[in-house]
Write an enzyme that holds these catalytic residues in place. Structure first.
Site, PDB file in Angstrom:
ATOM      1  N   ILE A 134      -3.039   4.947   5.611  1.00  0.00           N
ATOM      2  CA  ILE A 134      -2.692   5.922   4.575  1.00  0.00           C
ATOM      3  C   ILE A 134      -2.698   5.104   3.286  1.00  0.00           C
ATOM      4  CG2 ILE A 134      -0.955   7.499   3.669  1.00  0.00           C
ATOM      5  CD1 ILE A 134      -0.045   7.927   6.598  1.00  0.00           C
ATOM      6  N   PRO A 135      -3.788   5.207   2.517  1.00  0.00           N
ATOM      7  CA  PRO A 135      -4.053   4.239   1.437  1.00  0.00           C
ATOM      8  C   PRO A 135      -3.249   4.473   0.164  1.00  0.00           C
ATOM      9  CG  PRO A 135      -5.788   5.879   1.514  1.00  0.00           C
ATOM     10  CD  PRO A 135      -4.869   6.183   2.665  1.00  0.00           C
ATOM     11  N   CYS A 136      -1.939   4.255   0.244  1.00  0.00           N
ATOM     12  CA  CYS A 136      -1.072   4.473  -0.915  1.00  0.00           C
ATOM     13  C   CYS A 136      -1.408   3.529  -2.063  1.00  0.00           C
ATOM     14  CB  CYS A 136       0.399   4.381  -0.510  1.00  0.00           C
ATOM     15  SG  CYS A 136       0.843   2.842   0.276  1.00  0.00           S
ATOM     16  N   HIS A 137      -2.106   2.432  -1.788  1.00  0.00           N
ATOM     17  CA  HIS A 137      -2.509   1.531  -2.866  1.00  0.00           C
ATOM     18  C   HIS A 137      -3.521   2.196  -3.800  1.00  0.00           C
ATOM     19  CE1 HIS A 137      -5.618   0.901   0.206  1.00  0.00           C
ATOM     20  NE2 HIS A 137      -6.418   0.511  -0.786  1.00  0.00           N
TER      21      HIS A 137
END
Length: 169
Positions: A134-137
């Site tokens: 889950i690419p929160c970056h």
């Protein structure tokens, strides 16, 4: 409750840790140093978390990602049974943001079709247990600045730069 198992992966930044439950990823720890990894493994031993029987495909893919290969994680199943509904909706929307792209906190607030705020989205991002998957970056401020990121904000910049995303300092 099904057993939780772990796997480790190696990068040029150090060793990272992945936890699985019911064949879904439960946690992914970035390689934050040996002391951090040791403390995490020590806790897992106390909780009777077992090593995987074989090398996980996810660990291999994370290593490829850190070698600079374009890797997508959108097919990886996440253990989200304990997530509130809004968090699930936000994370589903975020998983559509692909490698090399970014979006704003406001975009995600709008994408959920629920009445929420960019600040609430930031709070949800801080609860992400499976970065990269889950690419929160990839979530940045509307003016192009980074915003916050977990235990080490430099990781957000590093990950975005690895993907070719330019951000403001």
């Amino acid at each position: 409750m099904e057993a939780i198992v772990y796997d480790v992966y190696e990068t040029q930044y150090g060793t990272g840790l992945i936890l699985f439950q019911n064949d879904r990823v439960r946690q992914l720890h970035l390689p934050l140093g040996d002391r951090y990894l040791f403390s995490q493994l020590s806790q897992l031993v106390k909780e009777k978390v077992l090593p995987t029987n074989s090398r996980s495909l996810l660990a291999q893919r994370v290593e490829e990602y850190f070698r600079g290969l374009r890797v997508e994680f959108d097919d990886v199943k996440v253990y989200d049974e304990d997530y509130p509904e809004l968090r699930k909706l936000v994370f589903q929307a975020l998983r559509k943001v692909k490698y090399g792209e970014s979006c704003s906190y406001g975009y995600l607030a709008h994408a959920t079709s629920k009445k929420t705020t960019p600040r609430a989205i930031g709070s949800i991002m801080s609860s992400n247990r499976v970065p990269l998957v889950i690419p929160c970056h990839r979530v940045i401020m509307s003016d192009g600045r980074l915003g916050g990121y977990g235990p080490d904000p430099e990781w957000k910049k590093r990950l975005l730069e690895m993907e070719g995303v330019r951000v403001k300092d």
